[in-house]
Design a protein around this motif. Structure first.
Motif, PDB file in Angstrom:
ATOM      1  N   GLN A 102       0.860  -1.029  -0.276  1.00 12.06           N
ATOM      2  CA  GLN A 102       0.129  -0.054  -0.129  1.00 12.06           C
ATOM      3  C   GLN A 102       0.758   1.345  -0.121  1.00 12.06           C
ATOM      4  OE1 GLN A 102      -2.470  -0.402   3.327  1.00 12.06           O
ATOM      5  NE2 GLN A 102      -3.826  -1.986   2.519  1.00 12.06           N
ATOM      6  N   ALA A 103       2.072   1.088   0.657  1.00 14.71           N
ATOM      7  CA  ALA A 103       2.699   2.488   0.847  1.00 14.71           C
ATOM      8  C   ALA A 103       3.525   2.663  -0.471  1.00 14.71           C
ATOM      9  CB  ALA A 103       3.946   2.322   1.823  1.00 14.71           C
ATOM     10  N   ARG A 104       3.996   1.354  -1.033  1.00 10.86           N
ATOM     11  CA  ARG A 104       4.598   1.880  -2.454  1.00 10.86           C
ATOM     12  C   ARG A 104       3.405   2.347  -3.538  1.00 10.86           C
ATOM     13  NH1 ARG A 104       7.860  -3.870  -2.251  1.00 10.86           N
ATOM     14  NH2 ARG A 104       9.751  -3.275  -1.173  1.00 10.86           N
ATOM     15  N   ALA A 105       2.253   1.734  -3.490  1.00  8.44           N
ATOM     16  CA  ALA A 105       1.228   2.325  -4.298  1.00  8.44           C
ATOM     17  C   ALA A 105       1.089   3.977  -4.111  1.00  8.44           C
ATOM     18  CB  ALA A 105       0.024   1.588  -4.128  1.00  8.44           C
ATOM     19  N   ALA A 106       0.999   4.252  -2.827  1.00  8.78           N
ATOM     20  CA  ALA A 106       0.983   5.663  -2.329  1.00  8.78           C
ATOM     21  C   ALA A 106       1.866   6.642  -2.891  1.00  8.78           C
ATOM     22  CB  ALA A 106       0.610   5.802  -1.003  1.00  8.78           C
ATOM     23  N   ALA A 107       3.282   5.903  -2.907  1.00  7.18           N
ATOM     24  CA  ALA A 107       4.414   6.509  -3.474  1.00  7.18           C
ATOM     25  C   ALA A 107       4.442   6.897  -4.884  1.00  7.18           C
ATOM     26  CB  ALA A 107       5.627   5.914  -2.855  1.00  7.18           C
ATOM     27  N   ARG A 108       3.720   5.728  -5.560  1.00 10.61           N
ATOM     28  CA  ARG A 108       3.889   6.083  -7.115  1.00 10.61           C
ATOM     29  C   ARG A 108       2.813   7.247  -7.144  1.00 10.61           C
ATOM     30  NH1 ARG A 108       4.516   0.244  -6.908  1.00 10.61           N
ATOM     31  NH2 ARG A 108       2.200   0.104  -6.778  1.00 10.61           N
ATOM     32  N   LEU A 109       1.546   7.051  -6.656  1.00 11.69           N
ATOM     33  CA  LEU A 109       0.622   8.120  -6.883  1.00 11.69           C
ATOM     34  C   LEU A 109       1.102   9.592  -6.638  1.00 11.69           C
ATOM     35  CD1 LEU A 109      -2.678   6.482  -5.746  1.00 11.69           C
ATOM     36  CD2 LEU A 109      -1.901   6.838  -7.973  1.00 11.69           C
ATOM     37  N   ALA A 110       2.027   9.539  -5.373  1.00  8.59           N
ATOM     38  CA  ALA A 110       2.497  11.003  -5.186  1.00  8.59           C
ATOM     39  C   ALA A 110       3.413  11.464  -6.133  1.00  8.59           C
ATOM     40  CB  ALA A 110       3.339  10.911  -3.734  1.00  8.59           C
ATOM     41  N   SER A 111       4.131  10.287  -6.754  1.00  6.57           N
ATOM     42  CA  SER A 111       5.219  10.761  -7.699  1.00  6.57           C
ATOM     43  C   SER A 111       4.520  11.312  -9.091  1.00  6.57           C
ATOM     44  CB  SER A 111       6.142   9.741  -7.854  1.00  6.57           C
ATOM     45  OG  SER A 111       7.054  10.049  -8.991  1.00  6.57           O
ATOM     46  N   ILE A 112       3.448  10.762  -9.181  1.00 12.57           N
ATOM     47  CA  ILE A 112       2.568  11.229 -10.496  1.00 12.57           C
ATOM     48  C   ILE A 112       1.980  12.411 -10.233  1.00 12.57           C
ATOM     49  CG2 ILE A 112       0.651  10.645 -11.878  1.00 12.57           C
ATOM     50  CD1 ILE A 112       1.154   7.629 -11.374  1.00 12.57           C
ATOM     51  N   ASP A 113       1.467  12.663  -8.966  1.00 13.41           N
ATOM     52  CA  ASP A 113       0.890  14.008  -8.676  1.00 13.41           C
ATOM     53  C   ASP A 113       1.901  15.075  -8.751  1.00 13.41           C
ATOM     54  OD1 ASP A 113      -1.418  15.607  -7.669  1.00 13.41           O
ATOM     55  OD2 ASP A 113      -0.082  15.769  -6.014  1.00 13.41           O
ATOM     56  N   LEU A 114       3.273  14.940  -8.144  1.00  9.20           N
ATOM     57  CA  LEU A 114       4.409  15.953  -8.129  1.00  9.20           C
ATOM     58  C   LEU A 114       4.300  16.162  -9.551  1.00  9.20           C
ATOM     59  CD1 LEU A 114       6.177  17.542  -6.872  1.00  9.20           C
ATOM     60  CD2 LEU A 114       7.771  15.596  -6.683  1.00  9.20           C
ATOM     61  N   LEU A 142       4.969  13.167  -1.585  1.00  8.46           N
ATOM     62  CA  LEU A 142       5.818  12.329  -2.000  1.00  8.46           C
ATOM     63  C   LEU A 142       7.063  11.991  -1.180  1.00  8.46           C
ATOM     64  CD1 LEU A 142       6.827  10.423  -4.288  1.00  8.46           C
ATOM     65  CD2 LEU A 142       8.199  12.424  -5.283  1.00  8.46           C
ATOM     66  N   ALA A 143       7.705  12.618  -0.315  1.00 12.00           N
ATOM     67  CA  ALA A 143       8.573  12.440   0.657  1.00 12.00           C
ATOM     68  C   ALA A 143       7.987  11.778   1.790  1.00 12.00           C
ATOM     69  CB  ALA A 143       9.298  13.678   1.207  1.00 12.00           C
ATOM     70  N   GLN A 144       6.639  12.014   2.295  1.00 13.54           N
ATOM     71  CA  GLN A 144       6.379  11.276   3.147  1.00 13.54           C
ATOM     72  C   GLN A 144       5.968   9.892   2.947  1.00 13.54           C
ATOM     73  OE1 GLN A 144       2.873  13.759   4.343  1.00 13.54           O
ATOM     74  NE2 GLN A 144       4.040  15.066   5.698  1.00 13.54           N
ATOM     75  N   ALA A 145       5.452   9.541   1.768  1.00 15.69           N
ATOM     76  CA  ALA A 145       5.098   8.434   0.984  1.00 15.69           C
ATOM     77  C   ALA A 145       6.376   7.527   1.028  1.00 15.69           C
ATOM     78  CB  ALA A 145       4.605   8.419  -0.302  1.00 15.69           C
ATOM     79  N   ARG A 146       7.442   8.112   0.582  1.00 16.56           N
ATOM     80  CA  ARG A 146       8.617   7.469   0.427  1.00 16.56           C
ATOM     81  C   ARG A 146       9.272   6.832   1.906  1.00 16.56           C
ATOM     82  NH1 ARG A 146      11.474  10.859  -4.517  1.00 16.56           N
ATOM     83  NH2 ARG A 146      10.428   9.887  -6.224  1.00 16.56           N
ATOM     84  N   ALA A 147       9.072   7.752   2.817  1.00 14.74           N
ATOM     85  CA  ALA A 147       9.516   7.593   4.014  1.00 14.74           C
ATOM     86  C   ALA A 147       8.758   6.385   4.741  1.00 14.74           C
ATOM     87  CB  ALA A 147       9.401   8.902   5.070  1.00 14.74           C
ATOM     88  N   ARG A 148       7.689   6.295   4.305  1.00 14.22           N
ATOM     89  CA  ARG A 148       6.594   5.060   4.865  1.00 14.22           C
ATOM     90  C   ARG A 148       7.248   3.837   4.354  1.00 14.22           C
ATOM     91  NH1 ARG A 148       3.910   2.872   8.961  1.00 14.22           N
ATOM     92  NH2 ARG A 148       2.179   1.586   8.105  1.00 14.22           N
ATOM     93  N   VAL A 149       7.498   3.874   2.819  1.00 11.50           N
ATOM     94  CA  VAL A 149       7.769   2.717   2.220  1.00 11.50           C
ATOM     95  C   VAL A 149       9.269   2.263   2.850  1.00 11.50           C
ATOM     96  CG1 VAL A 149       9.134   1.846   0.236  1.00 11.50           C
ATOM     97  CG2 VAL A 149       6.696   3.226   0.084  1.00 11.50           C
ATOM     98  N   ALA A 150      10.259   3.202   3.230  1.00 10.58           N
ATOM     99  CA  ALA A 150      11.371   2.912   3.932  1.00 10.58           C
ATOM    100  C   ALA A 150      11.195   2.204   5.280  1.00 10.58           C
ATOM    101  CB  ALA A 150      12.350   4.031   3.881  1.00 10.58           C
TER     102      ALA A 150
END
Length: 260
Positions: free
Chosen positions: A108-120, A144-152
């Protein structure tokens, strides 16, 4: 050592020597009883022998009420099993269902990070065309930074979940398991010691307690008299010693005893 003494009269010795036997020599019979006790306290539940009875080695003599010890043994056994399970669990990583939950959260976190990257990217394009304010781009970059931090974070949690417990935690769990097992051995020993058997073939010399009475730890319940612990001692005049031989038969008499 407690001994029992009985006066004796020895009227005849060594008829084979050819001399007329003396009227008798005085002495005494000596008994060294073996006192049987349990190293634990309790109510005397069963007395399996009577005074004067002959018993064989290993024959049951008495048993104390071991209900408290049996309950303590069951509790100690449960604690030992629990501690052993904890020690084994400490050597493993997290269980598969727990890891599955973490993997789902990571997906879920990776999917959210992809969406955040697209939105940026979209916000940056719109900003370049002058359709959005710079703040919108900043918000998208922060998301996007928050989503990537959650993935990590979840990737690290998944890696840690595959590891066993720390060495000090494993050592503590093993020590707890060993202590519980030692306690289990002690309670099992107490249950076993509530039952006492004859250590050798003997005659029951005395019984001191009856069923229902309280027995202190180490308090004798009965006394056994093995054959080897019965001895006769008598005094022979110096003038008669030369006429004696080893292994010659001896007649013993005492008041109320009859011939032996």
């Amino acid at each position: 050592m407690n001994r029992r003494l009985t006066p004796l009269l020895l009227p005849a010795l060594l008829a084979a020597c050819g001399d007329k036997p003396p009227a008798g020599w005085t002495g005494y019979a000596e008994a060294e009883p073996v006192y049987i006790a349990a190293p634990v306290a309790g109510r005397l539940a069963t007395l399996a022998v009577r005074s004067g009875e002959n018993v064989a080695a290993g024959q049951a003599l008495f048993e104390l009420d071991a209900t408290p010890e049996i309950a303590a043994d069951a509790e100690a056994r449960a604690r030992a099993q629990s501690a052993q399970a904890q020690a084994q669990d400490a050597d493993k990583g997290r269980r598969a269902p727990e890891l599955a939950v973490t993997r789902a959260q990571l997906d879920q976190a990776r999917a959210a990070a992809r969406l955040a990257s697209i939105d940026l990217t979209r916000q940056q394009d719109l900003r370049a065309q002058g359709f959005v304010a710079p703040a919108r781009v900043d918000d998208a970059a922060t998301a996007l930074a928050q989503a990537r931090a959650r993935v990590a974070e979840l990737e690290a949690a998944l890696d840690v979940g595959r590891l066993p417990a720390r060495s000090d935690a494993r050592d503590a769990a093993r020590a707890l398991a060993e202590a519980a097992q030692s306690s289990r051995a002690q309670t099992a020993w107490r249950v076993e010691q509530a039952r006492q058997a004859a250590p050798m073939a003997a005659r029951v010399q005395d019984v001191f307690l009856r069923p229902g009475e309280w027995v202190a730890a180490g308090q004798p319940v009965l006394a056994l008299l093995p054959p080897a612990n019965r001895k006769a001692r008598f005094y022979v005049p110096q003038s008669a010693v030369g006429g004696l031989t080893l292994d010659a038969p001896v007649n013993l008499h005492c008041d109320g005893c009859g011939a032996a």
